[in-house]
Structures are given as C-alpha cells and as structure tokens.
Design an enzyme around this catalytic site. Sequence first.
Site, short mmCIF file in Angstrom:
data_model
loop_
_atom_site.label_atom_id
_atom_site.label_comp_id
_atom_site.label_asym_id
_atom_site.label_seq_id
_atom_site.Cartn_x
_atom_site.Cartn_y
_atom_site.Cartn_z
N ARG A 1 0.99 -1.14 -0.09
CA ARG A 1 0.00 -0.01 -0.07
C ARG A 1 0.91 1.20 0.04
O ARG A 1 1.86 1.19 0.96
CB ARG A 1 -0.79 0.07 1.22
CG ARG A 1 -2.04 0.89 0.90
CD ARG A 1 -2.76 1.12 2.27
NE ARG A 1 -1.97 1.72 3.36
CZ ARG A 1 -2.14 1.34 4.82
NH1 ARG A 1 -2.53 0.18 5.04
NH2 ARG A 1 -0.99 2.10 5.59
N GLU B 1 5.14 6.79 2.41
CA GLU B 1 5.86 5.66 2.36
C GLU B 1 5.16 4.75 1.64
O GLU B 1 4.03 4.74 1.34
CB GLU B 1 6.07 5.34 3.95
CG GLU B 1 4.48 4.94 4.73
CD GLU B 1 4.69 4.48 5.93
OE1 GLU B 1 5.84 4.47 6.53
OE2 GLU B 1 3.60 4.34 6.66
N ASN C 1 4.14 0.70 2.15
CA ASN C 1 3.92 -0.57 3.10
C ASN C 1 4.03 -2.04 2.44
O ASN C 1 3.02 -2.05 1.49
CB ASN C 1 2.76 -0.41 4.10
CG ASN C 1 2.64 0.84 4.70
OD1 ASN C 1 2.97 1.11 5.83
ND2 ASN C 1 1.80 1.82 4.12
N SER D 1 -2.70 -2.86 6.12
CA SER D 1 -4.12 -3.21 6.60
C SER D 1 -5.13 -2.20 6.01
O SER D 1 -4.88 -1.46 5.24
CB SER D 1 -3.85 -3.40 8.26
OG SER D 1 -3.58 -2.08 8.65
N LYS E 1 12.47 2.56 5.51
CA LYS E 1 12.75 3.78 5.07
C LYS E 1 14.04 4.22 4.17
O LYS E 1 14.11 5.09 3.58
CB LYS E 1 12.72 4.65 6.44
CG LYS E 1 11.37 4.32 7.36
CD LYS E 1 10.16 5.03 6.54
CE LYS E 1 8.97 4.73 7.36
NZ LYS E 1 8.42 3.22 7.45
N LYS F 1 12.24 9.94 10.41
CA LYS F 1 11.57 8.85 10.27
C LYS F 1 12.79 7.56 10.85
O LYS F 1 13.61 7.45 10.00
CB LYS F 1 11.30 8.37 8.89
CG LYS F 1 9.97 9.50 8.45
CD LYS F 1 9.81 9.18 7.00
CE LYS F 1 8.06 9.37 6.83
NZ LYS F 1 7.74 8.74 5.58
#
Length: 474
Positions: free
Chosen positions: A125, A144, A146, A151, A305, A364
């Site tokens: 995602r 970002e 994922n 989820s 990251k 981050k």
Amino acid sequence: MAGPWDVVLRDEAALKQAAVVAVDAALLEGVLMRTDAEPNASEVVSYAPFTLLPSAVPRALFEQAYAVQRDFNLLVDAISRDKEFLERTLASTIKVDDFTARLFRIHQQVLEEGLAQSVFLGINRSDYMFDCGAASPPALKQIEINTIAASFGGLASRTAAVHGRVLRVLGKPEEAARLLPNDPAHGLAMGIAKAWELYGSPSAVVMFLVEEAQRNIFDQRCVENKLWDRNIRVIRRRFRDVYEQGSLDGSRRLYVDGQEVAVVYYREGYVPSNYSQQNWEARLLLERSRAVKCPDIATQLAGTKKVQQELSRPGMLEKLLPGHTEAVKRIRATFAGLYSLDLGEEGDQIAATAIASPERFVLKPQREGGGNNLYGEELRQVLERIKGSPERTSYILMDKIEPQPAVNYLLRARSPLKASKCISELGIFGVYVRQGTELVLNEAAGHLLRTKAVEHADGGVAAGVAVLDTPYLV
C-alpha cells in the site's frame, strides 16, 4: 476554497442525527473491530472509528495515485530481486538497527541455501498526502510504501456504503451516488488466490500469520471470506504455532499442524515487539520453505525507510527499472525531499539544517506501524543527541508535507461528537504475482483514505489516531 459540506456543517442538529445513523450503518456493514479489553473475543465488538462525512480529495491527484501504483509494484519487485542494491543500501542501517539486521541475516541465509520459493506475491500500500505548502497547485507526495501487513483493505471495502447512507440522510443523494465503489478485499484475495493456484497443490491451505492480540480480525476476515468463496481453505496461526507445529519436508514444503501451506500471508512480523527468539526461528523456517510468502523477507526489506530515501537519489530509479522511462517519471513525481543521515559531510549538513529548522522536516526511523515519526522540538532534541553518533544512520529525514486541513467529525466509541480540523492520507493497494521471472499479475487493487485531527502528527487507524474515511472527488 469552499468545501462540499460547508452548508451541511452549519446544521448541528442534523449532524447529531446523522451520527446516530452512521454508527448503526457501520455496524450493519461490518466496519468492526474487537475491543481493547477483549482483543481475542468477538462477544463484544465495536465499530472501527470513521469520519462522519467523506473527505474532499482532488480528482486529478486521486487518479495520479492509481496510475502510478503498477509502477510501484514493478519497483518493489525489482528491489526485492536486487541483492546488491539491498546489501549496499542497508549497510549503514544494519550496523545500528538490530531489527533490520536480523531480517537481513535471514535474507542472506535463505539466498545462500538457495530459494525454494518460485512464486512471489506482493501486496503493498503506497500512502500519500496532498501537499499544499508551495504556492503551486496541490501535489501528490508519497509518505511511504508498506510492503508487509498493509491493513484495512477489508474495512475500506465497506466504508463507502456507510458514507453513502449518511449523505442521503443529510439530503445529499446526488453526492452519495458519486462516491466511488471500492473493494480492496477482492483485489487482495485475487492476488492470494492466484499465488495459491500457481503453487499447484489443490489440497494446500493459505495461512494468515496473525498477531497475539487480534483486534483487527474483521478486516482480515473480509479477505479470508473471499478465499473461502473460491473454495480455498484458510487457517489462522501465530508465530508460536509455527514454532511448535511447523516443519519442512525433503523438498522444503511447509507443513503446519500436518497441513501443507501454499501461501503465508503476514499480518504480523513488521515491528521488533512481534519477535521473541522462538518467533525469529519460526520466521526463518517460513522463509526457507517453498511456500509463497506475502511478503518474502527481501520484499519486507524493500519497504524500509532507508530504501525509500535511496530511491530518491539521481539515477537510482533508472538503474532499478531500465527501459521504463515513463514509469520512472511517474514514480519520481510523487517523491518528497528525502535525505540520508549517514555519517559524513552530506549527513552532517542536513542534520545541521534540520536542527536549525525542525519545522521543515520529519525524522523517520526504520519502523512500520505508525506512531514512530518525530516532528518539531522532539525532532530537534533527538538530532542534537545523536548528531555525532552512528545511531543517526538508523533514521532518514523527509521534507514535511503541508496538507490543507478541512473540518469533519471523527466518530469513535464513547467519544463526544465534536468538529475537528482534519488532514487525510490516501493509500492505494497494489497486488502483483511473479512466477520465476514472469509477472503474471500487476494491479492497483483499491484505496484507503484515513483522516486524523491536525493535532495528531503521526499514526494510523490501528495505532488509534487516524480513522477510516471515503474520498469524495472534487
């Protein structure tokens, strides 16, 4: 700029009534979570938090996010197959970040032994905000990507119906009809089913690898039920079950409880707290197996990251995606400024800039799951403390994105109804399947809009900060 709900927002009595309808609609549609008090029982459940009204999203940026998703799928897959790139990029991180180092060691071990897995499934995602900071028109900027346990594809499939009901109750039937259909659960299940089919053992099961505390079970059940509808058996197991009951046969087929596992779909395993020594051993067993892992460990590392920051270096995308000039352009257009804090002159300079102007940046760490990023004074204090130490290489810096806030109501169980200034984050689900070197599936699978009050800098729905939302395109 006038928002689509300015008139509606002036009528408090109507909004109160709509909130009651909204909560019942969420329960009827299955927008559910278990409670904090009993995360492993469904006797008492509540609605997952959501906005009262759908949020305005610029149509052009929404379409841009969908258009670039298949490019990001290609990119994540290319990174996961590039051993040298991962090794070089994560070299400084694994010296100071034990979690990434342990994942990387398993990655190396599996490659040395030789991959048993020949079918690869990616469900990711890509999350964006709409940057209104510069004087130019709003721009789509990636926060970002994922690559593990992305989820809310299940609950996002059910949220638009709730917002449609609310708009009709508020006398906005035409606007309700304009809400887009959205079914990420279907797309995710389609990817898992394709991987299961290519694995080639009709009696094998799909295993959802799940957390100890399963508050978000209904989100997972949405995907699970679509697999049962295709007559694909699904089992749910934790790391400890794999440790106790998992084994490999001579051709490294994975068995859990005596059942052959075709696909392992991780909804766990993305933060250090998910791992005891036993869990690390279970992870290694899974990675060594022939089963299709979603994600395999290389794809999990592709989502770090540090990799995100490295991709923004000039020429890097061209190296990873040779011959894909247009895809590279589309991907690069979504990048915010990203900066390395590796030891050396470049890192020293950007650390000094961020200490002097902390409001311009986000710090981050190499973590998934929301609630980890640092801003403002906190960012300045941490950088001051670690500026001369190798510890700083476990972080990256990113330009802070400036979204345009809008007023909405965030509905949470046992919380008073009140207006909040909110900002939204758009996620696009991507699904791809590769068999050997051939990509047999590459799709954008739906979207997720999450909204939070402006005072909450960081964190997602599972972290208890953001709430589910539906885009209303303007």
